[in-house]
Design a protein around this motif. Structure first.
Motif, PDB file in Angstrom:
ATOM      1  N   THR A   1       0.833  -1.199   0.000  1.00 14.56           N
ATOM      2  CA  THR A   1       0.000   0.000   0.000  1.00 14.56           C
ATOM      3  C   THR A   1       0.869   1.251   0.000  1.00 14.56           C
ATOM      4  OG1 THR A   1      -0.138   0.230   2.423  1.00 14.56           O
ATOM      5  CG2 THR A   1      -1.705  -1.268   1.367  1.00 14.56           C
ATOM      6  N   SER A   2       0.219   2.378  -0.253  1.00 18.78           N
ATOM      7  CA  SER A   2       0.954   3.644  -0.360  1.00 18.78           C
ATOM      8  C   SER A   2       1.532   4.100   0.974  1.00 18.78           C
ATOM      9  CB  SER A   2       0.027   4.733  -0.909  1.00 18.78           C
ATOM     10  OG  SER A   2      -1.101   4.906  -0.068  1.00 18.78           O
ATOM     11  N   THR A   3       1.059   3.523   2.060  1.00 15.33           N
ATOM     12  CA  THR A   3       1.581   3.911   3.378  1.00 15.33           C
ATOM     13  C   THR A   3       2.752   3.044   3.830  1.00 15.33           C
ATOM     14  OG1 THR A   3      -0.047   2.484   4.479  1.00 15.33           O
ATOM     15  CG2 THR A   3      -0.683   4.783   4.098  1.00 15.33           C
ATOM     16  N   ASP A   4       3.059   2.002   3.068  1.00 13.01           N
ATOM     17  CA  ASP A   4       4.158   1.097   3.439  1.00 13.01           C
ATOM     18  C   ASP A   4       5.485   1.663   2.937  1.00 13.01           C
ATOM     19  OD1 ASP A   4       2.474  -0.728   4.679  1.00 13.01           O
ATOM     20  OD2 ASP A   4       2.092  -1.804   2.830  1.00 13.01           O
ATOM     21  N   ASN A   5       5.916   2.737   3.575  1.00 16.49           N
ATOM     22  CA  ASN A   5       7.149   3.414   3.172  1.00 16.49           C
ATOM     23  C   ASN A   5       8.120   3.524   4.343  1.00 16.49           C
ATOM     24  OD1 ASN A   5       6.302   4.020   0.476  1.00 16.49           O
ATOM     25  ND2 ASN A   5       5.082   5.717   1.268  1.00 16.49           N
ATOM     26  N   ILE A   6       9.394   3.512   4.014  1.00 20.29           N
ATOM     27  CA  ILE A   6      10.440   3.869   4.978  1.00 20.29           C
ATOM     28  C   ILE A   6      11.187   5.057   4.389  1.00 20.29           C
ATOM     29  CG2 ILE A   6      12.587   3.168   6.071  1.00 20.29           C
ATOM     30  CD1 ILE A   6      11.564   0.344   6.201  1.00 20.29           C
ATOM     31  N   THR A   7      11.227   6.140   5.144  1.00 17.37           N
ATOM     32  CA  THR A   7      11.893   7.355   4.671  1.00 17.37           C
ATOM     33  C   THR A   7      13.350   7.352   5.126  1.00 17.37           C
ATOM     34  OG1 THR A   7       9.828   8.613   4.774  1.00 17.37           O
ATOM     35  CG2 THR A   7      11.876   9.865   4.692  1.00 17.37           C
ATOM     36  N   VAL A   8      14.224   7.465   4.157  1.00 22.46           N
ATOM     37  CA  VAL A   8      15.670   7.488   4.440  1.00 22.46           C
ATOM     38  C   VAL A   8      16.163   8.926   4.331  1.00 22.46           C
ATOM     39  CG1 VAL A   8      17.940   6.769   3.634  1.00 22.46           C
ATOM     40  CG2 VAL A   8      16.047   5.132   3.663  1.00 22.46           C
ATOM     41  N   GLN A   9      16.633   9.449   5.430  1.00 24.61           N
ATOM     42  CA  GLN A   9      17.205  10.798   5.466  1.00 24.61           C
ATOM     43  C   GLN A   9      18.611  10.699   6.029  1.00 24.61           C
ATOM     44  OE1 GLN A   9      14.831  13.611   7.642  1.00 24.61           O
ATOM     45  NE2 GLN A   9      15.946  15.386   6.873  1.00 24.61           N
ATOM     46  N   ILE A  10      19.577  11.165   5.249  1.00 19.89           N
ATOM     47  CA  ILE A  10      20.984  11.044   5.625  1.00 19.89           C
ATOM     48  C   ILE A  10      21.561  12.437   5.841  1.00 19.89           C
ATOM     49  CG2 ILE A  10      23.236  10.157   4.950  1.00 19.89           C
ATOM     50  CD1 ILE A  10      21.827   8.166   3.134  1.00 19.89           C
ATOM     51  N   ALA A  11      22.099  12.652   7.015  1.00 18.05           N
ATOM     52  CA  ALA A  11      22.645  13.968   7.357  1.00 18.05           C
ATOM     53  C   ALA A  11      23.893  14.273   6.540  1.00 18.05           C
ATOM     54  CB  ALA A  11      22.969  14.020   8.850  1.00 18.05           C
ATOM     55  N   GLY A  12      24.057  15.545   6.204  1.00 14.50           N
ATOM     56  CA  GLY A  12      25.272  15.972   5.529  1.00 14.50           C
ATOM     57  C   GLY A  12      26.423  16.031   6.518  1.00 14.50           C
ATOM     58  N   VAL A  13      27.539  15.427   6.157  1.00 15.49           N
ATOM     59  CA  VAL A  13      28.689  15.387   7.078  1.00 15.49           C
ATOM     60  C   VAL A  13      29.939  15.952   6.402  1.00 15.49           C
ATOM     61  CG1 VAL A  13      27.860  13.525   8.568  1.00 15.49           C
ATOM     62  CG2 VAL A  13      29.033  12.955   6.436  1.00 15.49           C
ATOM     63  N   THR A  14      29.754  17.018   5.655  1.00 16.86           N
ATOM     64  CA  THR A  14      30.898  17.760   5.139  1.00 16.86           C
ATOM     65  C   THR A  14      31.510  18.556   6.280  1.00 16.86           C
ATOM     66  OG1 THR A  14      29.490  19.635   4.572  1.00 16.86           O
ATOM     67  CG2 THR A  14      29.828  17.965   2.859  1.00 16.86           C
ATOM     68  N   THR A  15      32.623  19.204   6.025  1.00 14.45           N
ATOM     69  CA  THR A  15      33.232  20.039   7.077  1.00 14.45           C
ATOM     70  C   THR A  15      32.289  21.179   7.472  1.00 14.45           C
ATOM     71  OG1 THR A  15      34.378  21.291   5.337  1.00 14.45           O
ATOM     72  CG2 THR A  15      35.608  19.525   6.417  1.00 14.45           C
ATOM     73  N   THR A  16      31.546  21.682   6.500  1.00 17.04           N
ATOM     74  CA  THR A  16      30.570  22.738   6.809  1.00 17.04           C
ATOM     75  C   THR A  16      29.452  22.185   7.677  1.00 17.04           C
ATOM     76  OG1 THR A  16      31.049  23.889   4.727  1.00 17.04           O
ATOM     77  CG2 THR A  16      28.969  24.415   5.819  1.00 17.04           C
ATOM     78  N   GLY A  17      28.939  20.997   7.297  1.00 19.08           N
ATOM     79  CA  GLY A  17      27.874  20.383   8.070  1.00 19.08           C
ATOM     80  C   GLY A  17      28.305  20.036   9.481  1.00 19.08           C
ATOM     81  N   LEU A  18      29.578  19.718   9.651  1.00 25.25           N
ATOM     82  CA  LEU A  18      30.104  19.359  10.968  1.00 25.25           C
ATOM     83  C   LEU A  18      30.618  20.578  11.742  1.00 25.25           C
ATOM     84  CD1 LEU A  18      32.101  16.120  10.015  1.00 25.25           C
ATOM     85  CD2 LEU A  18      29.896  16.238  11.201  1.00 25.25           C
ATOM     86  N   GLY A  19      30.648  21.720  11.060  1.00 23.48           N
ATOM     87  CA  GLY A  19      31.105  22.939  11.724  1.00 23.48           C
ATOM     88  C   GLY A  19      32.601  22.999  11.941  1.00 23.48           C
ATOM     89  N   ILE A  20      33.367  22.364  11.045  1.00 17.96           N
ATOM     90  CA  ILE A  20      34.828  22.353  11.236  1.00 17.96           C
ATOM     91  C   ILE A  20      35.550  22.863   9.992  1.00 17.96           C
ATOM     92  CG2 ILE A  20      34.755  20.462  12.912  1.00 17.96           C
ATOM     93  CD1 ILE A  20      35.515  18.556  10.674  1.00 17.96           C
ATOM     94  N   ASN A  21      34.842  23.588   9.139  1.00 19.43           N
ATOM     95  CA  ASN A  21      35.423  23.995   7.860  1.00 19.43           C
ATOM     96  C   ASN A  21      36.399  25.157   7.974  1.00 19.43           C
ATOM     97  OD1 ASN A  21      32.924  25.356   8.537  1.00 19.43           O
ATOM     98  ND2 ASN A  21      33.123  26.475   6.609  1.00 19.43           N
ATOM     99  N   THR A  22      36.358  25.885   9.070  1.00 20.26           N
ATOM    100  CA  THR A  22      37.246  27.068   9.196  1.00 20.26           C
ATOM    101  C   THR A  22      38.307  26.891  10.272  1.00 20.26           C
ATOM    102  OG1 THR A  22      35.692  28.121  10.748  1.00 20.26           O
ATOM    103  CG2 THR A  22      35.418  28.612   8.391  1.00 20.26           C
ATOM    104  N   LEU A  23      38.515  25.672  10.697  1.00 16.01           N
ATOM    105  CA  LEU A  23      39.443  25.439  11.805  1.00 16.01           C
ATOM    106  C   LEU A  23      40.890  25.398  11.327  1.00 16.01           C
ATOM    107  CD1 LEU A  23      37.521  22.606  13.724  1.00 16.01           C
ATOM    108  CD2 LEU A  23      37.361  25.087  14.039  1.00 16.01           C
ATOM    109  N   ASP A  24      41.783  25.634  12.272  1.00  8.96           N
ATOM    110  CA  ASP A  24      43.203  25.402  12.014  1.00  8.96           C
ATOM    111  C   ASP A  24      43.892  25.137  13.341  1.00  8.96           C
ATOM    112  OD1 ASP A  24      45.011  27.820  12.982  1.00  8.96           O
ATOM    113  OD2 ASP A  24      43.156  28.697  12.158  1.00  8.96           O
ATOM    114  N   VAL A  25      45.081  24.590  13.273  1.00  6.54           N
ATOM    115  CA  VAL A  25      45.844  24.294  14.485  1.00  6.54           C
ATOM    116  C   VAL A  25      47.219  24.944  14.410  1.00  6.54           C
ATOM    117  CG1 VAL A  25      44.622  22.157  15.022  1.00  6.54           C
ATOM    118  CG2 VAL A  25      46.616  22.089  13.488  1.00  6.54           C
ATOM    119  N   GLY A  26      47.261  26.101  13.718  1.00  2.58           N
ATOM    120  CA  GLY A  26      48.543  26.780  13.521  1.00  2.58           C
ATOM    121  C   GLY A  26      49.071  27.439  14.769  1.00  2.58           C
TER     122      GLY A  26
END
Length: 274
Positions: free
Chosen positions: A154-179
């Motif tokens: 039936t039309s209600t027999d669904n499983i919704t797959v949602q996958i989080a973005g895990v880029t550096t931007t998505g993880l909040g680490i895109n502007t980091l440095d250890v200089g």
């Protein structure tokens, strides 16, 4: 009353011959096809129910394939997340090393060079983890908003797959440095948060994989039970039908013999006129 103009006995024998011959042909068709219902008149209600069950079986087989695809996609995504998690752990190690008083700013620049390369690699893995030419982990495709998998009839027999973005931007680490020691301290805090974010994302993926596996088991059981029900309605009992065929064969042969005798009756009556 003996007559010669109307051979009632022959007509009766011919009628039964036709009936027996038809029944014999029906039995042959059922045995040859393996189906109890070879035409709608055999069992109209059974045909309707059996056809509906066969349709459900066809849909359930595709649903099983969909569930398998969903699980495979999620396992691919989890593999990419696992690699990103390993990289984040290495980045935390670099940040911790940069915080040590035993290293100089010159050495911190070497650590930061690797740190920046690892950031690029996270984005590369997020973009390169793909299914059907769509990235699973970069948060820019339909997987980030949710994709439905039909896993039932039936039309209600669904499983919704949602996958989080895990880029550096998505993880909040895109502007980091250890200089420097200060930026390394800020990076370590952000990386700790990224580890938690990744763990949550992998937990969601793992839960969905588990759900698909349980649904696959349920679909397999449903297919088995539905096929059994469809078989009980549609499939012929070969032993029973073979016995019926033997009986119809005898009746057909008897009707042929009687018809032959009935056809000779007018000639026998004519002998009375000689």
């Amino acid at each position: 009353m003996p007559v010669i103009s109307t051979n009632t006995a022959s007509n009766s024998a011919l009628r039964y011959l036709n009936i027996n011959s038809t029944n014999q042909s029906d039995s042959v068709s059922k045995i040859a096809s393996g189906s109890r219902i070879t035409k709608a008149s055999d069992d109209a209600a059974g045909l309707a129910v059996g056809t509906s069950l066969q349709s459900d079986i066809t849909v359930l087989n595709q649903a099983a394939t969909n569930a398998s695809h969903g699980s495979s996609i999620l396992q691919t995504a989890d593999g990419g997340m696992s690699s990103i998690s390993d990289i984040v752990q290495r980045m935390r190690s670099l940040a911790t090393q940069s915080l040590s008083g035993s290293v100089t700013d010159n050495e911190r620049s070497y650590l930061d060079a690797e740190f920046q390369q690892l950031q690029d690699e996270i984005d590369g893995i997020a973009s390169g983890t793909r299914f059907n030419d769509e990235s699973l982990l970069d948060g820019s495709t339909n997987w980030a908003s949710g994709v439905n998998f039909r896993v039932g009839t039936t039309s209600t027999d669904n499983i919704t797959v949602q996958i989080a973005g895990v880029t550096t931007t998505g993880l909040g680490i895109n502007t980091l440095d250890v200089g420097t020691s200060a930026t390394a301290a800020a990076a370590l805090t952000a990386l700790d948060t990224a580890v938690t974010t990744l763990s949550d994302a992998r937990a969601d993926v793992g839960a969905l994989i588990s759900r698909f596996e349980f649904r696959s088991d349920m679909i397999d059981t449903t297919i088995e039970n539905t096929e059994a029900a469809q078989s009980a309605i549609m499939d012929v009992d070969v032993a029973e039908e073979q016995s019926k065929l033997a009986s119809e064969k005898v009746l057909t042969q008897a009707a042929i013999a009687v018809l032959s005798q009935a056809n000779s009756m007018p000639e026998n009556l004519l002998s009375l006129l000689r």
